[in-house]
Design a protein around this motif. Structure first.
Motif, short mmCIF file in Angstrom:
data_model
loop_
_atom_site.label_atom_id
_atom_site.label_comp_id
_atom_site.label_asym_id
_atom_site.label_seq_id
_atom_site.Cartn_x
_atom_site.Cartn_y
_atom_site.Cartn_z
N ARG A 20 8.11 -13.32 13.35
CA ARG A 20 7.96 -12.41 12.22
C ARG A 20 7.87 -10.96 12.66
NH1 ARG A 20 2.94 -15.99 10.87
NH2 ARG A 20 2.98 -15.79 13.16
N SER A 21 7.90 -10.05 11.68
CA SER A 21 7.95 -8.62 11.97
C SER A 21 7.05 -7.86 11.01
CB SER A 21 9.39 -8.09 11.83
OG SER A 21 10.26 -8.79 12.72
N ALA A 22 6.26 -6.93 11.56
CA ALA A 22 5.25 -6.21 10.78
C ALA A 22 5.89 -5.07 9.98
CB ALA A 22 4.18 -5.65 11.70
N ARG A 23 5.35 -4.87 8.77
CA ARG A 23 5.85 -3.86 7.84
C ARG A 23 4.68 -3.05 7.27
NH1 ARG A 23 10.03 -5.67 3.51
NH2 ARG A 23 11.87 -6.27 4.71
N ILE A 24 5.01 -1.91 6.63
CA ILE A 24 4.02 -1.10 5.92
C ILE A 24 4.64 -0.63 4.60
CG2 ILE A 24 2.36 0.80 6.09
CD1 ILE A 24 3.38 1.34 8.89
N ASP A 25 3.84 -0.63 3.56
CA ASP A 25 4.18 0.05 2.32
C ASP A 25 2.91 0.63 1.72
OD1 ASP A 25 7.02 0.02 1.45
OD2 ASP A 25 6.83 -2.13 1.85
N LYS A 26 3.07 1.64 0.87
CA LYS A 26 1.91 2.20 0.19
C LYS A 26 1.39 1.22 -0.86
CE LYS A 26 2.77 7.14 0.81
NZ LYS A 26 2.95 8.45 0.13
N PRO A 52 7.93 -4.94 -1.78
CA PRO A 52 8.29 -4.63 -0.40
C PRO A 52 9.51 -3.72 -0.34
CG PRO A 52 8.15 -7.01 -0.74
CD PRO A 52 8.02 -6.39 -2.07
N THR A 53 9.49 -2.78 0.59
CA THR A 53 10.65 -1.90 0.78
C THR A 53 11.12 -1.95 2.22
OG1 THR A 53 9.53 0.14 1.50
CG2 THR A 53 9.56 -0.32 -0.87
#
Length: 443
Positions: free
Chosen positions: A294-300, A314-315
């Motif tokens: 898996r791969s880590a993400r960030i969104d506001k 998710p963007t």
């Protein structure tokens, strides 16, 4: 730490991912990202997915495999530094080093020391009759390394996915999952629980609940967690709210829907940084055929006036300001035209090579927001992977340059009237095509 890990840590420390587009950690698999703010900087403590080693026939090749932890830091959520391996299963006396079970961690700070909490499979022990997954602690005087593991796991804590909360009165709490959700007070030494575990109930029924993350905002406690409502589906992110750290909590709803990429798990953290709130989570962007990498993400993330959480979509764009003078990955777009545009992998034999934007119909476009153009830019370059035609380079929908594509490789053309400051960038197919673009960069 062995010479092997020291060398790896030094090499990785020099590796800086100069873009925060999702996923924000490049070149390796990362999951379960716990974000914490220490000394005015964001630190992320994820688990580290790897392929099961071929020389370990006892390991399931279709399951999660993790042997160590890295930590990543950033001051702007755009440029991330990998500080290398901070703890491995071989360093922990009580961990079965053949289990590759260093799952989702957390880190917290108290009285000059940093405490890394992590789950792992214990060594078989006929004397204490320990078995299964337990949670241990490693301690350091730095947030980015030097962690020394305790010789025993935390007594009375059986399970996975540790999360900590230090309340306003200084009392620390530990939460975990395993045969349900649990929480307990921690002793001041941060190494032992100081109460009987409390079962966290009053949550909707479902096939699976795990990964609790608890935080406090404006006097309210948020108990957030991934769960699978119906067996066979994938995890969403949900939350409940309460007036005390161990509940009771009242279920409020979803933070994020189930993964559109059919990643079975999602594991998260929520943190405030410089006046904004952020959701850290994971998908399987770099491993579309195997969702255990898996791969880590960030969104506001945003809150309503009553404290409830607005659902996050998710963007690919993620967060942070991208400098125009860096390689701008347009495939991590803010908006893609509904017709004539697509995103594809550059190399399906190496997903870490990333993605490309494909424009194949007249007036198709891709837009990328929050680009810092600075001042004095005179040219733009585009790495072309395939195609012929003309591309219009636009800033705030005004054309600043035209790229005539006749061959593959890097094409550089002059630009005019580029505004200073932060604006949106777009690329539009004027004629020809399809054209495949890897990145663009201004000078």
């Amino acid at each position: 730490m062995t010479t092997k890990y020291l060398s790896l840590a030094f090499a990785m420390l020099l590796t800086i991912a100069a873009s925060a587009q999702n996923p924000f950690i490049k070149g390796q698999f990362t999951a379960d990202p716990t974000a914490r703010v220490f000394n005015g900087k964001m630190y992320v403590y994820p688990s580290h997915d790897i392929q099961a080693p071929a020389d370990k026939p006892n390991l399931r090749k279709d399951w999660f495999c993790m042997e160590d932890y890295h930590v990543f830091s950033s001051e702007n959520l755009t440029d991330w530094t990998d500080h290398g391996v901070i703890l491995s299963q071989q360093q922990v006396p009580w961990v079965n080093a053949d289990s590759y079970s260093m799952w989702a961690p957390d880190c917290t700070y108290r009285d000059g020391m940093y405490y890394l909490y992590f789950p792992a499979m214990v060594k078989p022990d006929s004397i204490t009759r320990r078995f299964g997954m337990m949670i241990g602690v490693a301690v350091s005087d730095r947030p980015d390394g030097g962690f020394v593991p305790m010789t025993e796991p935390i007594k009375g804590v059986y399970g996975i996915d540790p999360c900590t909360l230090i309340d306003d009165d200084g009392q620390a709490y530990l939460y975990w999952s395993g045969r349900g959700m649990h929480g307990a007070r921690l002793k001041p030494n941060m190494l032992q629980i100081d109460s009987e575990p409390v079962a966290i109930g009053n949550l909707p029924d479902g096939s699976l609940k795990e990964g609790p993350f608890v935080f406090k905002r404006k006097g309210k406690y948020y108990f957030t967690y991934p769960w699978v409502p119906v067996e066979g589906e994938t995890e969403n992110l949900s939350y409940a709210m309460g007036d005390s750290p161990l509940g009771p909590f009242e279920y409020k709803g979803l933070i994020m829907d189930q993964s559109p990429t059919k990643c079975w798990t999602n594991h998260h953290s929520i943190v405030e940084y410089k006046g904004e709130w952020y959701l850290f989570y994971h998908h399987n962007d770099y491993s579309p055929q195997f969702d255990k990498n898996r791969s880590a993400r960030i969104d506001k993330i945003h809150f309503n006036d009553d404290g409830t959480i607005r659902k996050v979509t998710p963007t690919l764009r993620g967060v942070g300001i991208t400098p125009a003078t860096g390689e701008i990955q347009l495939d991590r777009y803010s908006e893609l035209s509904k017709k004539g545009a697509a995103i594809a992998y550059i190399d399906t034999t190496d997903y870490f090579a990333g993605w490309k934007t494909v424009l194949h119909a007249k007036d198709a476009y891709v837009r990328y927001d929050d680009v810092d153009f600075g001042a004095g830019l005179t040219s733009v370059s585009a790495r072309i992977l395939e195609g012929k035609g003309k591309l219009l380079v636009k800033v705030n929908d005004k054309t600043v340059g035209e790229i005539i594509v006749r061959t593959t490789g890097t094409v550089t053309v002059p630009v005019r009237n580029v505004p200073t400051g932060i604006h949106s960038l777009s690329l539009t197919l004027a004629n020809g095509g399809p054209i495949e673009v890897d990145w663009v960069q201004f000078r």
